[in-house]
Write a protein that holds these residues in place. Structure first.
Motif, mmCIF file in Angstrom:
data_model
loop_
_atom_site.group_PDB
_atom_site.id
_atom_site.type_symbol
_atom_site.label_atom_id
_atom_site.label_comp_id
_atom_site.label_asym_id
_atom_site.label_seq_id
_atom_site.Cartn_x
_atom_site.Cartn_y
_atom_site.Cartn_z
ATOM 1 N N PHE A 79 0.959 -1.204 -0.063
ATOM 2 C CA PHE A 79 -0.080 0.029 0.250
ATOM 3 C C PHE A 79 0.897 1.249 -0.040
ATOM 4 C CE2 PHE A 79 -3.243 2.868 0.788
ATOM 5 C CZ PHE A 79 -4.458 2.383 0.706
ATOM 6 N N THR A 80 0.789 2.141 -1.134
ATOM 7 C CA THR A 80 1.613 3.390 -1.077
ATOM 8 C C THR A 80 0.456 4.574 -1.044
ATOM 9 O OG1 THR A 80 2.917 4.578 -2.407
ATOM 10 C CG2 THR A 80 1.497 3.198 -3.422
ATOM 11 N N GLY A 81 0.882 5.666 -0.595
ATOM 12 C CA GLY A 81 0.112 6.897 -0.383
ATOM 13 C C GLY A 81 0.804 7.895 0.532
ATOM 14 N N VAL A 82 -0.117 8.867 0.962
ATOM 15 C CA VAL A 82 0.143 9.784 1.840
ATOM 16 C C VAL A 82 -0.414 9.502 3.197
ATOM 17 C CG1 VAL A 82 0.501 11.398 0.146
ATOM 18 C CG2 VAL A 82 -1.793 11.343 0.917
ATOM 19 N N ALA A 83 0.103 10.258 4.010
ATOM 20 C CA ALA A 83 -0.507 10.087 5.507
ATOM 21 C C ALA A 83 -0.142 11.550 6.163
ATOM 22 C CB ALA A 83 0.023 9.070 6.356
ATOM 23 N N GLY A 84 -1.100 11.812 7.415
ATOM 24 C CA GLY A 84 -0.683 13.114 8.377
ATOM 25 C C GLY A 84 0.426 12.673 9.334
ATOM 26 N N GLY A 85 1.135 13.351 9.601
ATOM 27 C CA GLY A 85 2.163 13.029 10.631
ATOM 28 C C GLY A 85 1.777 13.218 12.113
ATOM 29 N N GLY A 89 8.632 15.302 15.403
ATOM 30 C CA GLY A 89 9.699 15.053 14.512
ATOM 31 C C GLY A 89 9.365 14.215 13.105
ATOM 32 N N VAL A 90 7.995 13.834 12.997
ATOM 33 C CA VAL A 90 7.597 13.348 11.739
ATOM 34 C C VAL A 90 6.921 14.528 10.790
ATOM 35 C CG1 VAL A 90 5.919 11.612 10.586
ATOM 36 C CG2 VAL A 90 7.077 11.038 12.893
ATOM 37 N N ALA A 91 7.670 15.049 9.944
ATOM 38 C CA ALA A 91 7.617 16.285 9.168
ATOM 39 C C ALA A 91 7.087 15.635 7.688
ATOM 40 C CB ALA A 91 8.597 16.788 9.007
ATOM 41 N N VAL A 92 6.566 17.196 7.241
ATOM 42 C CA VAL A 92 5.965 16.926 5.861
ATOM 43 C C VAL A 92 7.056 16.739 5.085
ATOM 44 C CG1 VAL A 92 5.293 18.443 3.753
ATOM 45 C CG2 VAL A 92 4.310 18.641 6.291
ATOM 46 N N GLY A 93 6.961 15.495 4.155
ATOM 47 C CA GLY A 93 7.923 15.195 3.145
ATOM 48 C C GLY A 93 8.704 14.076 3.862
ATOM 49 N N ASP A 94 8.656 13.493 5.084
ATOM 50 C CA ASP A 94 9.160 12.412 5.418
ATOM 51 C C ASP A 94 8.472 11.224 4.874
ATOM 52 O OD1 ASP A 94 10.860 14.150 7.068
ATOM 53 O OD2 ASP A 94 10.195 13.561 8.911
ATOM 54 N N VAL A 95 9.041 9.930 5.292
ATOM 55 C CA VAL A 95 8.613 8.707 4.831
ATOM 56 C C VAL A 95 8.372 7.742 6.092
ATOM 57 C CG1 VAL A 95 8.783 6.625 3.285
ATOM 58 C CG2 VAL A 95 9.585 8.997 2.395
ATOM 59 N N VAL A 96 7.193 7.136 6.167
ATOM 60 C CA VAL A 96 6.871 6.380 7.273
ATOM 61 C C VAL A 96 6.686 4.894 6.505
ATOM 62 C CG1 VAL A 96 5.619 5.665 9.289
ATOM 63 C CG2 VAL A 96 6.032 8.084 8.654
ATOM 64 N N VAL A 97 7.180 4.094 6.949
ATOM 65 C CA VAL A 97 7.201 2.440 6.758
ATOM 66 C C VAL A 97 6.459 1.740 7.847
ATOM 67 C CG1 VAL A 97 8.292 0.432 5.997
ATOM 68 C CG2 VAL A 97 8.953 2.221 4.895
ATOM 69 N N ALA A 98 5.344 1.257 7.689
ATOM 70 C CA ALA A 98 4.741 0.491 8.770
ATOM 71 C C ALA A 98 5.358 -0.552 9.364
ATOM 72 C CB ALA A 98 3.249 0.233 8.401
ATOM 73 N N ALA A 216 3.128 -1.356 4.185
ATOM 74 C CA ALA A 216 2.713 0.046 3.743
ATOM 75 C C ALA A 216 3.652 0.910 3.871
ATOM 76 C CB ALA A 216 1.352 0.430 4.355
ATOM 77 N N VAL A 217 3.689 2.103 2.856
ATOM 78 C CA VAL A 217 4.591 3.224 2.839
ATOM 79 C C VAL A 217 3.886 4.340 2.691
ATOM 80 C CG1 VAL A 217 5.188 2.688 0.471
ATOM 81 C CG2 VAL A 217 6.821 4.154 2.058
ATOM 82 N N ARG A 218 4.273 5.284 3.644
ATOM 83 C CA ARG A 218 3.274 6.528 3.436
ATOM 84 C C ARG A 218 4.272 7.705 3.544
ATOM 85 N NH1 ARG A 218 -2.447 6.345 2.447
ATOM 86 N NH2 ARG A 218 -3.464 4.552 3.403
ATOM 87 N N THR A 219 3.924 8.673 2.798
ATOM 88 C CA THR A 219 4.813 9.959 2.629
ATOM 89 C C THR A 219 4.013 10.922 3.466
ATOM 90 O OG1 THR A 219 5.907 9.308 0.441
ATOM 91 C CG2 THR A 219 6.014 11.605 1.245
ATOM 92 N N ILE A 220 4.492 11.710 3.974
ATOM 93 C CA ILE A 220 3.938 12.776 5.084
ATOM 94 C C ILE A 220 3.391 13.894 4.283
ATOM 95 C CG2 ILE A 220 3.723 14.152 7.342
ATOM 96 C CD1 ILE A 220 3.634 10.901 7.610
ATOM 97 N N SER A 221 2.106 14.012 4.061
ATOM 98 C CA SER A 221 1.683 15.080 3.288
ATOM 99 C C SER A 221 1.287 16.510 4.173
ATOM 100 C CB SER A 221 0.445 14.698 2.618
ATOM 101 O OG SER A 221 -0.648 14.344 3.502
#
Length: 255
Positions: A79-85, A89-98, A216-221
């Protein structure tokens, strides 16, 4: 569930913008419509894949995942897409892997503990370790090569030159978290949650039921606060599609 070793890998996203660049890189993709969803079968980085738009929200995502697994016999789901941080320290543009996924709005108490999915004994659904490791390594590569994936003005607008990778808990719920007060409540309830979105935990539950690996991977929007609505629209339009595509394509080369 028995899955052939040559079965395709599924790539799922909640919004068309998040999948556009992936589909553009699949000239042999052929669409099939099931349950009102379009499933594109083709090849990406030389590997067989099925790409599908889950739509937004847990029910839509679970429906999509069930149809995907029942009719396409995939070997794993990304699953790929965006998420809210959420976490500091989890900032816009960072990437989170679950590492794990949880439904933050699941509450059948007092019959079951808060956040536990009834009759499963589980609050958190773990991501497949091997898939998650491949996603994390790919994301680290893409972040290290940022100028090759995003124009300089986009990097500057979202301060992505300092973007980092995070791994941990992603939480899902059927509402767009867009106030500082709600974000603070989530942090208080789930202090280790890194990011919030609306689909991942539902798909993780379906994959768990079917015995299919999921990651799942999410980029922080946005920061899931009072500015989230404005941040979200700009970010999805300028970053989500090329960034998601770069991470997923790099992941495929590692599998």
């Amino acid at each position: 569930m028995s899955v052939r070793s040559d079965a395709p890998l599924a790539i799922v996203g909640a919004m068309q913008e998040e999948l556009a660049a992936l589909l553009a890189a699949m000239p042999d993709a052929r669409p099939e419509t099931l349950a009102g969803r379009q499933f594109w079968r083709g090849h990406l980085e030389g590997r067989p894949v099925v790409v599908v738009l889950s739509r937004i929200g847990k029910v839509a995502a679970a429906t999509t995942a069930t149809v995907l697994l029942a009719h396409h016999g995939v070997r794993a789901v990304l699953f790929t897409g965006v998420a809210g941080g959420l976490a500091e320290g989890v900032a816009v543009g960072d990437v989170v892997v679950a590492r794990d996924l949880l439904q933050h709005d699941m509450d059948a108490s007092p019959l079951f503990p808060r956040h536990e999915v009834p009759l499963t004994g589980m609050t958190r659904f773990p991501a497949d370790a091997a898939l998650a490791n491949a996603l994390a390594a790919a994301a680290q590569d893409v972040l290290a090569e940022l100028p090759a994936h995003l124009p300089a003005d986009v990097q500057a607008e979202f301060a992505m030159t300092k973007a980092r990778l995070h791994r941990g808990l992603i939480v899902s719920g059927d509402r767009f978290v867009a106030t500082a007060a709600e974000s603070a409540r989530l942090r208080a309830d789930l202090p280790d949650a890194l990011a919030v979105e609306m689909e991942g935990a539902a798909v993780a539950q379906v994959c768990h039921d079917w015995g299919v690996p999921f990651a799942a991977v999410r980029t922080i929007s946005d920061r899931a606060d009072d500015a989230a609505h404005a941040d979200f629209g700009r970010f999805v339009g300028r970053v989500a599609s090329p960034f998601s595509a770069a991470i997923v394509r790099r992941t495929l080369t590692r599998l």
